[in-house]
Design an enzyme around this catalytic site. Structure first.
Site, PDB file in Angstrom:
ATOM      1  N   GLU A   1       0.868  -1.180   0.000  1.00 28.68           N
ATOM      2  CA  GLU A   1       0.000   0.000   0.000  1.00 28.68           C
ATOM      3  C   GLU A   1       0.903   1.227   0.000  1.00 28.68           C
ATOM      4  OE1 GLU A   1      -4.244   0.651   2.084  1.00 28.68           O
ATOM      5  OE2 GLU A   1      -2.563   0.669   3.492  1.00 28.68           O
TER       6      GLU A   1
ATOM      7  N   ALA B   1       4.678   0.307   0.243  1.00 31.63           N
ATOM      8  CA  ALA B   1       5.234  -0.398   1.400  1.00 31.63           C
ATOM      9  C   ALA B   1       4.256  -1.473   1.865  1.00 31.63           C
ATOM     10  CB  ALA B   1       5.523   0.572   2.536  1.00 31.63           C
TER      11      ALA B   1
ATOM     12  N   GLU C   1       3.571  -9.516   3.784  1.00 30.95           N
ATOM     13  CA  GLU C   1       4.711  -9.254   4.661  1.00 30.95           C
ATOM     14  C   GLU C   1       4.378  -8.165   5.670  1.00 30.95           C
ATOM     15  OE1 GLU C   1       8.525  -8.922   2.651  1.00 30.95           O
ATOM     16  OE2 GLU C   1       7.692  -9.798   0.824  1.00 30.95           O
TER      17      GLU C   1
ATOM     18  N   MET D   1      12.445 -16.472   1.224  1.00 28.54           N
ATOM     19  CA  MET D   1      13.077 -15.230   0.771  1.00 28.54           C
ATOM     20  C   MET D   1      14.477 -15.111   1.373  1.00 28.54           C
ATOM     21  SD  MET D   1       9.836 -12.598   0.615  1.00 28.54           S
ATOM     22  CE  MET D   1       9.150 -12.983   2.235  1.00 28.54           C
TER      23      MET D   1
ATOM     24  N   TYR E   1      17.404 -13.850   1.053  1.00 33.16           N
ATOM     25  CA  TYR E   1      18.267 -12.782   0.565  1.00 33.16           C
ATOM     26  C   TYR E   1      18.002 -11.530   1.385  1.00 33.16           C
ATOM     27  CZ  TYR E   1      13.947 -12.680  -2.239  1.00 33.16           C
ATOM     28  OH  TYR E   1      12.635 -12.747  -2.645  1.00 33.16           O
ATOM     29  N   GLU E   2      18.809 -10.511   1.175  1.00 31.03           N
ATOM     30  CA  GLU E   2      18.728  -9.218   1.862  1.00 31.03           C
ATOM     31  C   GLU E   2      19.330  -9.253   3.265  1.00 31.03           C
ATOM     32  OE1 GLU E   2      17.047  -5.839   0.503  1.00 31.03           O
ATOM     33  OE2 GLU E   2      18.293  -7.022  -0.867  1.00 31.03           O
TER      34      GLU E   2
ATOM     35  N   TRP F   1      14.623 -13.232  -7.395  1.00 30.53           N
ATOM     36  CA  TRP F   1      14.190 -11.840  -7.250  1.00 30.53           C
ATOM     37  C   TRP F   1      15.330 -10.976  -7.797  1.00 30.53           C
ATOM     38  CZ3 TRP F   1       9.895  -9.170  -6.316  1.00 30.53           C
ATOM     39  CH2 TRP F   1      10.025  -7.796  -6.077  1.00 30.53           C
TER      40      TRP F   1
END
Length: 429
Positions: A174, A177, A217, A280, A282-283, A406
């Site tokens: 939204e 974010a 998330e 996920m 990564y990051e 990604w």
């Protein structure tokens, strides 16, 4: 395929001769923009069938055969080397290509604005042959349960031409974010859920989606059970419509991991309900954090090993980044964001700044440090053939379902060469 790491003073001519291939073949495979100016520490993919191995001190035909899942007799025959003789150090052995394992692969693609950019269309066209799923990111849920779709343009045609299934990615984004409040509304308001599920099924039938992928998330911890209940309801509805369902999960290492990115993601429930999940992974290194490998192998392994205690391996898609970051030093919390770079861009930056690429054994990732023209020091972590090979080895070792990238749009030709060389990519449409 073979991976070669460039040493000081090596030329492409010398490397090509070493592996009995051509300068043109190596240049094309790695999309080298400066083949006459290699970077020390740069990893190259050598486009050959099978690979060569150069004998190290202490090696024997038996130990080498064990390492490459073949037999001493086969190695001796192929290389016309007497099986009883001592192998000379440095002797070049040809290792035949091993049977490929079948996996599934996915790649997220994120069209922005009113149309799909030419860059993204080109990336989709180039890489769809190597994908089971093209994951359209994203259909944003509105507070009334309706969907705001992304532009599609020619993406559906590209997928169809390559027998690539389309994945409909649904998010609680939204205003750019992930929204905990929007997530709460979706998961707790029955009327909103009814509208949302109707909207998803209608869009899936209209466009031709095969899988519905929930990437919710930053949910509140207290919405964990509501999320599980929603997924059970969605799965029942989608099964009736002939649709698969998958989810994206934050990278957890235990069921009690705290933090708003983690607590509402119940690995055991998602493993039970969904057809498969994307971890996920990564990051760790991210744009506003300190310089680190984006997907360090040691940390990725911890997440996968925890996931395997909660769900079967055949439901796990390993998440993998197709990018790195360039940080300006010294790192300051809340300071300037690191710049995202493709693996190809990282090599160019290293070459232009005379930086030697290093490789961290723990994270199994390349990095380098350089000083720019204004005297600022930088640290760059990125992906190369070695780092992606480490992830492929993990998939094989733990017998995972596959890999999910990604995201498309940043060039990493070595990844697709190695993926195609080592796996048979399953097509389901």
């Amino acid at each position: 395929m073979q991976i070669h790491v460039v040493e000081q003073g090596q030329t492409l001519y010398e490397i090509a001769n070493t592996y009995s291939t051509s300068i043109a073949a190596i240049t094309e495979a790695n999309e080298l923009d400066a083949p006459n100016n290699l970077v020390v520490g740069q990893a190259l993919v050598i486009p050959i069938i099978g690979r060569f191995y150069f004998v190290q001190p202490g090696d024997s035909l038996f130990s080498i055969a064990q390492r490459f899942n073949t037999t001493p007799e086969e190695l001796a025959q192929i290389n016309q080397f007497p099986i009883g003789n001592v192998l000379p150090v440095g002797f070049r052995l040809y290792i035949p290509q091993q049977p490929q394992r079948s996996i599934q692969s996915a790649a997220y693609i994120e069209p922005m604005g009113d149309t799909v950019s030419q860059t993204l269309e080109t990336a989709a066209r180039k890489n769809s042959p190597y994908l089971t799923y093209l994951s359209i990111f994203s259909y944003n849920v509105n507070r009334d349960g309706t969907l705001t779709p992304p532009p599609l343009n020619g993406l559906t045609d590209i997928a169809a031409e390559n027998n690539t299934a389309l994945m409909l990615v649904v998010t609680n984004l939204e205003e750019g974010a992930f929204s905990a409040e929007l997530g709460r509304i979706i998961l707790t308001v029955q009327a909103v859920q009814n509208t949302l599920l109707d909207s998803i099924v209608n869009v899936a039938e209209e466009v031709g989606y095969t899988d519905v992928h929930f990437d919710f998330e930053f949910l509140r911890a207290e919405d964990r059970e509501a999320y599980n209940t929603f997924l059970r309801r969605a799965k029942e509805r989608f099964s009736q419509a002939g649709l698969m369902m998958s989810t994206a999960l934050a990278p957890k290492t235990s069921g009690t991991q705290s933090g708003q990115w983690y607590e509402a993601h119940d690995y055991a429930a998602h493993g039970e309900i969904a057809d498969f999940v994307v971890l996920m992974t990564y990051e760790w290194g991210y744009s506003y954090g300190p310089p680190l490998a984006v997907s360090p192998l040691d940390e990725v392994r911890r997440v996968v090993e925890y996931a395997l205690t909660e769900m079967p391996a055949e439901k796990i898609m390993l998440g993998q980044n197709l990018y790195g970051y360039d940080w300006t030093l010294p790192y300051e919390e809340g300071g300037e964001a690191a710049r995202a770079v493709s693996p190809q861009q990282a090599i160019t930056i290293a070459r232009e700044n005379n930086a030697e690429i290093q490789f961290d054994p723990g994270s199994q990732a390349p990095f380098f440090i350089y000083t720019d023209n204004e005297g600022n020091q930088h640290e760059v972590w990125f992906e190369d053939a070695r780092s992606i090979q480490a992830k492929f080895n993990l998939i094989k070792e733990l017998d995972l379902r596959g890999i999910a990238y990604w995201k498309l749009g940043l060039s990493f030709p070595q990844n697709w060469l190695l993926l195609n060389d080592q796996f048979d990519i399953e097509k389901i449409v």
